[in-house]
Each structure stands twice: as structure tokens, then as C-alpha cells.
Scaffold this active site. Structure first.
Site, PDB file in Angstrom:
ATOM      1  N   ALA A  56       2.308   2.569  -2.647  1.00  0.00           N
ATOM      2  CA  ALA A  56       3.475   2.263  -3.477  1.00  0.00           C
ATOM      3  C   ALA A  56       3.913   3.433  -4.348  1.00  0.00           C
ATOM      4  CB  ALA A  56       3.191   1.046  -4.361  1.00  0.00           C
ATOM      5  N   SER A  57       3.120   4.489  -4.413  1.00  0.00           N
ATOM      6  CA  SER A  57       3.474   5.621  -5.267  1.00  0.00           C
ATOM      7  C   SER A  57       4.430   6.592  -4.587  1.00  0.00           C
ATOM      8  CB  SER A  57       2.210   6.377  -5.702  1.00  0.00           C
ATOM      9  OG  SER A  57       1.530   6.911  -4.570  1.00  0.00           O
ATOM     10  N   ILE A  76       9.206   5.903  -0.343  1.00  0.00           N
ATOM     11  CA  ILE A  76       9.538   4.641   0.322  1.00  0.00           C
ATOM     12  C   ILE A  76       8.843   3.478  -0.366  1.00  0.00           C
ATOM     13  CG2 ILE A  76       9.301   3.331   2.469  1.00  0.00           C
ATOM     14  CD1 ILE A  76       9.773   5.924   3.990  1.00  0.00           C
ATOM     15  N   GLY A  77       7.575   3.659  -0.720  1.00  0.00           N
ATOM     16  CA  GLY A  77       6.824   2.595  -1.377  1.00  0.00           C
ATOM     17  C   GLY A  77       7.459   2.158  -2.679  1.00  0.00           C
ATOM     18  N   THR A  97       0.854  -1.184   0.000  1.00  0.00           N
ATOM     19  CA  THR A  97       0.000   0.000   0.000  1.00  0.00           C
ATOM     20  C   THR A  97       0.895   1.241   0.000  1.00  0.00           C
ATOM     21  OG1 THR A  97      -0.185   0.164   2.420  1.00  0.00           O
ATOM     22  CG2 THR A  97      -1.787  -1.238   1.279  1.00  0.00           C
ATOM     23  N   TYR A 104      -0.923  11.905  14.480  1.00  0.00           N
ATOM     24  CA  TYR A 104      -0.027  11.040  13.723  1.00  0.00           C
ATOM     25  C   TYR A 104       0.785  10.154  14.666  1.00  0.00           C
ATOM     26  CZ  TYR A 104       3.660   9.775  10.348  1.00  0.00           C
ATOM     27  OH  TYR A 104       4.550   9.098   9.547  1.00  0.00           O
TER      28      TYR A 104
END
Length: 238
Positions: free
Chosen positions: A9-10, A13-14, A7, A146
Site C-alpha cells: 500500500a505504500s 498504485i497501492g 499489500t 518477473y
């Protein structure tokens, strides 16, 4: 065939997680919300790997079902990487912002994991990695929600690991510190320089360093690592 769902992924880090897992031979389900161009670029970069893109808003209640509808196979590795932050006083947050962040950081990861677990249990194998944050470990002023949610995600990792370890499933988390991604875009050069002065290693972390840690956690090189939150922050907070 081995299948992984990432999840978020854009993001920086993804993207690196996807590249690292592709090198390990995984077919990839790449989730994104708005940045389709980034996913298309990533898929082009991974042309020799079988990939699928999945658009879903995990801050909405319908997000999890959209992802599940797009996955016809069992999942061997689940990387929970979606997230965003709100910087400011908690008293300035709108209630809708609070609800969306809770959905994004806790409710959706919980429900997505719940849906994918049965086949992992059936196979007596699987890996789940949650990307948390340094603030989930130490807490941060002006990022109270957060910090709260990432702290909850850390406890989710520890509790779930105990529940599914007898079924051969490992659950771990990584808690990055300051990483050179677009999330740092709100900081000026002077602020980043000042931040680097606080970090004993004297620099920001790289997304590929986080990805390498995740690749290690799901590999056969870490068979006894389970229920751990691994800090990766250049000795900023130990």
C-alpha cells in the site's frame, strides 16, 4: 463494517487503491515493507477512514505470518499488490534474488490467500484482486523472472476463481502496462518519451486509473466478472 487488506500500500498504485476503497466505505489494513513515511502520509490523508498499518517483508518466509498476526477481523477484500522487478539478464541474477522474488510474487500471495479464504467461504462472500503486469501476459526480455512470476499469478487468479466461485467469492486480476510510478524512475525522460510513442494512447497510465478498475471489479457493478485478467495499458498490447 467492511474490511480490506492491501499489500504494497505504500507504492503509487497501492496508495490510490487505498484511497479508492476508502471512498467505498472500507476499513483498511495497509501493508508496507520499508516506506513507513508513505503509509503515515496516506493514513493522514485518509483521516476519516479507520486504518491500520502492517509492516512485513513478503520476500521473506516470515512475512505472511506477520500480516496475519496483525489482523483480528475477517477480510472482505484482499488486494495482492506487492511486488518489485529485476531488470537484467537472467544469468546475472543471484540465486537469493530468485528465491526472494518467487516468495514475494507467488508464495506469499498464495499463502496469504490460503489463510484468509476460510472466513470468506464461511460468509459466502469476498473479493480477491491480484495486481499483475503486462509482462505476465506477453513476457519481457531482461525481465524473465518477473514475467514468469506475473504469468503464474495470472494463472493463480484463473484457477482459484474456478475453485471458489461456488462459494460466492470472486477472483480477478489487473495487468497494468506502463504506469507513472516510482518503478519508472530508472528511465530517462528521453526513454519515457520513446516509450509513450509506442503506446497508442501516447502517454503513461495513472495509478488512479488502475485503482478505479480495481474498485469496479470488487463492486456490485461487476457481479459476473470472475477469473479475468483485465489489461490496462492504453492499447499498447491488445
Amino acid at each position: 463494517m467492511k474490511y480490506a487488506l492491501i499489500t504494497g500500500a505504500s507504492g503509487g498504485i497501492g496508495r490510490e487503491i487505498a484511497i479508492a476503497l476508502a471512498k467505498e466505505g472500507y476499513c483498511l489494513y495497509l501493508h508496507y515493507h520499508t516506506n513507513e513515511q508513505s503509509i503515515d502520509d496516506l493514513r493522514e490523508h485518509l483521516a476519516s477512514t479507520q486504518t491500520w498499518k502492517i509492516k512485513a517483508n513478503l520476500a521473506a518466509k516470515t512475512g505472511v505470518s506477520k500480516i496475519l498476526e496483525a489482523i483480528p477481523t475477517s477480510i472482505d477484500v484482499l488486494v495482492l499488490n506487492s511486488g518489485n522487478s529485476y531488470v537484467g539478464l537472467m544469468t546475472d541474477m543471484e540465486d537469493t534474488q530468485v528465491e526472494e522474488m518467487i516468495q514475494l510474487h507467488l508464495t506469499s500471495p498464495f499463502l496469504l490467500t490460503k489463510a484468509l479464504l476460510p472466513l470468506m467461504v464461511q460468509k459466502k462472500a469476498g473479493n480477491i484482486v491480484a495486481v499483475s503486469s503486462i509482462w505476465g501476459v506477453t513476457g519481457a526480455s531482461c525481465e524473465v523472472l518477473y514475467s514468469t512470476l506475473k504469468g503464474g499469478l495470472n494463472t493463480f487468479v484463473k484457477a482459484l476463481a474456478k475453485e471458489v466461485a461456488p462459494s460466492g467469492i470472486r477472483v480477478n486480476g489487473v495487468a497494468p502496462g506502463a504506469i507513472a510510478t516510482k518503478m519508472m524512475g530508472n528511465f530517462s525522460d528521453d526513454e519515457i518519451e520513446s516509450l509513450c510513442d509506442e503506446i497508442p494512447m501516447g502517454r503513461l497510465g495513472e495509478p488512479k486509473e488502475v485503482a478505479a478498475l480495481i474498485a469496479f471489479l470488487i463492486s456490485n457493478q461487476a457481479p459476473y466478472l470472475n477469473g479475468q485478467i483485465i489489461n490496462i495499458n492504453g492499447a499498447w498490447y491488445c
